[in-house]
Design an enzyme around this catalytic site. Sequence first.
Site, PDB file in Angstrom:
ATOM      1  N   THR A   1       0.866  -1.183   0.000  1.00 33.33           N
ATOM      2  CA  THR A   1       0.000   0.000   0.000  1.00 33.33           C
ATOM      3  C   THR A   1       0.900   1.231   0.000  1.00 33.33           C
ATOM      4  O   THR A   1       2.123   1.094  -0.023  1.00 33.33           O
ATOM      5  CB  THR A   1      -0.896   0.045   1.251  1.00 33.33           C
ATOM      6  N   CYS A   2       0.297   2.414   0.083  1.00 32.21           N
ATOM      7  CA  CYS A   2       1.116   3.629   0.043  1.00 32.21           C
ATOM      8  C   CYS A   2       1.990   3.752   1.299  1.00 32.21           C
ATOM      9  O   CYS A   2       3.001   4.443   1.284  1.00 32.21           O
ATOM     10  CB  CYS A   2       0.240   4.872  -0.135  1.00 32.21           C
TER      11      CYS A   2
ATOM     12  N   ARG B   1       3.047   0.914   3.280  1.00 34.72           N
ATOM     13  CA  ARG B   1       3.781  -0.290   3.681  1.00 34.72           C
ATOM     14  C   ARG B   1       3.924  -1.267   2.518  1.00 34.72           C
ATOM     15  O   ARG B   1       3.042  -1.345   1.640  1.00 34.72           O
ATOM     16  CB  ARG B   1       3.105  -0.989   4.862  1.00 34.72           C
TER      17      ARG B   1
ATOM     18  N   HIS C   1       1.926  -8.379  14.796  1.00 32.53           N
ATOM     19  CA  HIS C   1       2.032  -7.303  13.806  1.00 32.53           C
ATOM     20  C   HIS C   1       0.894  -7.389  12.790  1.00 32.53           C
ATOM     21  O   HIS C   1       0.267  -6.382  12.455  1.00 32.53           O
ATOM     22  CB  HIS C   1       3.394  -7.370  13.097  1.00 32.53           C
TER      23      HIS C   1
ATOM     24  N   GLU D   1      -9.421   1.512   6.307  1.00 30.91           N
ATOM     25  CA  GLU D   1      -9.144   1.181   4.903  1.00 30.91           C
ATOM     26  C   GLU D   1      -8.164   0.014   4.804  1.00 30.91           C
ATOM     27  O   GLU D   1      -8.265  -0.819   3.904  1.00 30.91           O
ATOM     28  CB  GLU D   1      -8.565   2.410   4.214  1.00 30.91           C
TER      29      GLU D   1
ATOM     30  N   SER E   1     -13.779  23.136   2.743  1.00 30.96           N
ATOM     31  CA  SER E   1     -15.230  23.158   2.519  1.00 30.96           C
ATOM     32  C   SER E   1     -15.598  22.191   1.406  1.00 30.96           C
ATOM     33  O   SER E   1     -16.631  21.514   1.476  1.00 30.96           O
ATOM     34  CB  SER E   1     -15.730  24.568   2.209  1.00 30.96           C
TER      35      SER E   1
END
Lengths: 349, 271
Positions: A49-50, A52, A95, A112, A190
């Site tokens: 993932t981004c 790990r 872990h 996520e 916003s």
Amino acid sequence: MQIVVIGLNHHTSPVTVRERFAFADDAIPAALELMKARGLVEEGVILSTCNRVEIYAVSNRPAAELQQFLVESRSYTEAINGEIFVHQEPASLEHLYKVACGLDSMVLGETEILGQLKKSYDLALQHKHTGARLNKAFQNAFNVAKKIRTETNIQRGSVSVGSVAVELAEKIFNDLSNRNVMVIGAGDTSEKTARSLLSRGARSIIVANRSFDKAQTLAADLGGRAVTFETWENEFTQVDIVISSTSAPHYILDRAKLVPLMKLRRNRPLLLIDIAVPRDIDPEVNTLDEVYLFNIDDLQQMAEGYLKQRREEIAKCEEIIRQRARALLEGLRRASTAIEPAAFRPAHA
Amino acid sequence: MEFLDRDYFKLAVVFYGLSAIYSVFVWRKGFREDNRITYILMALAFVFHTTALVKRGFSLEQCPVNNIYEAMTFISWTMVTAYMVIGAFQRLRFLGAFAAPFLFAIGVFALMPALDVRSTTPHFVKGWVSLHASLILLAYGTFGLSSIAGLMYLTQEHDLKFHKLRAVLSRMPSVERLERVTNRALLIGFVLLTVGLGLVPMIVRENPSLQVKGDPKVAWSIFVWLLYLALLGWRWRFSAGGRAIAWGAIGSFCFVMLTFWGFTLLSPVHN
């Protein structure tokens, strides 16, 4: 044979190094196949993932060999200075569980990662790269994540301003699906808040801005409609949530203006989110019946409050994880014929 | 040893008390946990309470609404019955945490010996009178529920207005839903009260000797009816906000509870 994990994550390495080790989805099955062909692992799952890149494996090979494979497969030629970590049982299982529960994530308790972990496991399962040990470990990890979600507050609440605004809306309105949102002014926060509300089912967005072109652009992006800044008050009877972030130096909405507007709205609840600095909305309006006003500080304090609550839950979660890891290992030891933990030597020992 | 109906009611009050104590913990935890324990305790109380009412009703061979003790037990039974239905929805289960102290207080009051005066003949005649009394007490029970929902609304509204994290962390329903429950309970209670009071001409026709004109309880009942009519009118005609209606519901019910017995005792028709 034991379950090990080797990899790098946002704790051990910067993004400039992590991105060099990232695996594309379509490259993962081949990488696992190669590891098995070389006899490095019997079972394997790669999570990329981004934040790990981690390989969960059943192996009795020295850690140095697994690390070597990782470095070579990613063509990483620079020296490794502690960026790659290694865990063996029971730390490897703990872990895995921590990752599944979001305890190891950049945003504590985020959910996520569980979806990403499930996807990685499914991919390995589909290509028959998992076996009895990893199957049990991952299924158990998903159960632990569910248990922790239901029994602790580690995943309760929102830690971004936009999500906090949505939670507030859900505490005020019975149902967001027939609510209209107005965005006055423009700005990242916003826009994100409006998107969060839309994602939770808010019906429509009206955008008002001094620049009508900007209003139209944002409205088109959000699937709403634009109105001129001078006419935003005319829309007020239909609006339930107002997000304000203009650069006006004075209040654009005060008590005197709001009282007659509330009468036109027949005193239906109104949520006002004032993200502007200086503030757009007079704090006095919060004293009106059915009006709920939150400024940027309020939202940020709530987000910090949630984060503090999550941190307080860490010890409880870790205890659950320790107990479950111990129970699984006990079960695996009873089921397996032989374990040789001494054969696995961490590379940096 | 045979359990009398009052013994069953005492058991119900004990469970209301336990639920009220547990409610303190629920409150201190900011309504974050699922409120199953309160619901279970209230359900146990409901079983004993229903048993008490049924035993009393069978012994009298009519609806047990003949003295202040019976009236109080009937009102509180209405409230807990409504809670059993509403509390089946998880989000509204916290109503129990607010209702339990009320029910405990009403129960303790009702158990005062002087209130359960049984005569050899019932104070009321059967038929329309029983229906009149039970409908009106049902109405008061429903008003009680509306005041509890109003109290929940004020609690949640306060937390939101003062930006307390508890407002979002708690599992309480939204203020809009609480407002809706309050309004609906007020409306249902008002309809029941109207129908109950509407039976008075029929009762007078059956008992021409009854002097309802000038009777304090009759005048008080009409006042209460007008009070709730005004509250509903304020909401529907003048769009009064949730906070105003919540205070109105609580204030009106407190007025009913505090003055009900006094006017009953002053009333020749009802004594």
